[in-house]
Write an enzyme that holds these catalytic residues in place. Structure first.
Site, mmCIF file in Angstrom:
data_model
loop_
_atom_site.group_PDB
_atom_site.id
_atom_site.type_symbol
_atom_site.label_atom_id
_atom_site.label_comp_id
_atom_site.label_asym_id
_atom_site.label_seq_id
_atom_site.Cartn_x
_atom_site.Cartn_y
_atom_site.Cartn_z
ATOM 1 N N ASP B 51 -60.325 53.368 43.166
ATOM 2 C CA ASP B 51 -60.736 53.831 41.877
ATOM 3 C C ASP B 51 -59.678 53.315 40.857
ATOM 4 O O ASP B 51 -58.439 53.255 41.234
ATOM 5 C CB ASP B 51 -61.383 55.311 42.510
ATOM 6 C CG ASP B 51 -62.106 55.287 43.179
ATOM 7 O OD1 ASP B 51 -63.291 54.788 42.903
ATOM 8 O OD2 ASP B 51 -62.020 55.661 44.026
ATOM 9 N N TYR B 109 -55.530 52.976 54.540
ATOM 10 C CA TYR B 109 -55.241 54.047 53.318
ATOM 11 C C TYR B 109 -54.175 54.794 53.681
ATOM 12 O O TYR B 109 -53.359 55.987 54.613
ATOM 13 C CB TYR B 109 -56.005 54.323 52.937
ATOM 14 C CG TYR B 109 -56.787 53.860 51.716
ATOM 15 C CD1 TYR B 109 -56.751 53.815 50.658
ATOM 16 C CD2 TYR B 109 -58.550 53.165 52.372
ATOM 17 C CE1 TYR B 109 -57.962 52.312 49.972
ATOM 18 C CE2 TYR B 109 -59.079 52.054 51.929
ATOM 19 C CZ TYR B 109 -58.737 51.899 50.033
ATOM 20 O OH TYR B 109 -59.714 51.441 49.901
#
Lengths: 246, 246
Positions: B51, B109
């Site tokens: 994003d 992540y």
């Protein structure tokens, strides 16, 4: 009231801690804000100067002020007006005679190196060395700095300190992964550019440009020209200043 | 030749990985440079979209090219023309049928939080939470995410994926010191904004706004409105994409 500040800053946009005529300094920024808040020009004392480009996570400073702002509120009051690259992490009241530099018993610095073929996109606070460093050699050489030595050979040019004897109590190499390596060094005090000259010399040993045993010889020489290059300020961070009882 | 790139980027100045009309993307920057070098418009495939504002230390992409540039040279050739906020850490040749997204078996992540009263001067890639988080509560709640679940309730709005079942194989909380806390999560794949919604929900549990057992209930509900806020993209970094045999 004598107010003590714990200060974090990104040195990239400053010409160093100390107030000077050739650009913005961290000291001058904080003094400007104190004057704005109190209406008076009040000097602050720092625990030590950091060079242009050098960062801090734990710089300490203090100033004497007559004000009805509570000691712990000063961090918020100053942060409201400071640039985002300077943050007062904490403020508290200390004894009237507290002096951040004279009473400091030790300082801790970190020197961060990125050693891989390609520069980083994420961390500008690093010394980028693309050629492969032999870190085993560096680890072998490093203990020569431990203990009490005359560090005159690792002192920056135009320094004016007369006593150049300092004691290093801890000097470690930490591998962070992905090519990041950090020196962590604790000593009772450091000469001008000493940590950067030690880092530069260790890098040269790791690159095979110098013998592992060179450090003892350089220390004995007391000659700045014998030591390695001064590693850039951007890789250096003042981590903590220690006071008695801490 | 099918060239694979290992990519690091600072997401702050991009509107995300994927090429789009409303601003600069990492994909478009790299494609622009490949076109400049080869004279041809060659699309690149990424291992997954990130994003706006999200960073990467180990994004993977590939492209098919007919060129006499050696595979390992591509990183240097592209870096010469890319902005400093994007670095090709490594380039190599892979099988013609290699697909960075379809062949990925897992992704890792990191979500970084700064939890102290005062924002940081040094690290902009962090979610700053000034109110004290009870990290013991967070650590107790976190294992509910482990294993195979339908993560529909943690999927961002306007996502179009039909199968919302994913498996999380590792989810840990690491304390970094000085108020920094990091979530590290490994899974076979993640839905749009899933890591950020999981992080936001855990923060709310740590702030005492939610019960520790809430996560199981939210998962069962499959309702996005039951989960916590989407933590900001600036705290998220894609660490690594795993392929078979790694």
């Amino acid at each position: 009231m004598n107010i003590r500040l714990l200060i974090e800053y990104d040195g990239a946009s400053f010409c160093g801690w100390q107030r000077q005529s050739n650009g913005p300094s961290i000291q001058a920024e904080i003094e400007r804000v104190i004057e704005r808040v109190t209406g008076r020009a009040i000097p602050i004392q720092g625990a030590g100067r950091t060079d242009a480009g050098v960062h801090a996570r734990g710089q300490v400073a203090s100033f004497i002020v007559d004000s009805n702002i509570a000691a712990h509120r000063w961090s918020h009051v100053l942060n409201d007006h400071l640039p985002r690259t300077i943050r007062i992490v904490k403020s508290d009241e200390v004894a009237q005679n507290f002096h951040p530099q004279k009473h400091a018993v030790a300082k801790e610095y970190e020197y961060l190196i990125l050693n891989r073929p390609v520069a980083g996109a994420l961390n500008p606070r690093v010394y980028f060395v693309p050629r492969p460093i032999n870190w085993a050699r560096v680890g072998e050489a490093l203990p020569q700095f431990l203990g009490e030595h005359d560090f005159k050979a690792f002192q920056g040019a135009r320094a004016t300190v007369l006593n150049t004897v300092r004691t290093i109590s801890s000097f470690t190499l930490v591998q962070r992964g992905d090519g990041y390596y950090a020196f962590r060094v604790v000593g009772n005090g450091f000469l001008k550019q000493q940590v950067r000259a030690m880092a530069g010399t260790l890098v040269e040993i790791g690159l095979g440009k110098r013998d592992i045993g060179d450090i003892e010889r350089i220390l004995r020489s007391k000659d700045r020209k014998q030591a390695g290059h001064t590693a850039p300020g951007c890789g250096l961070t003042l981590i903590r200043v220690y006071y008695p009882g801490e």
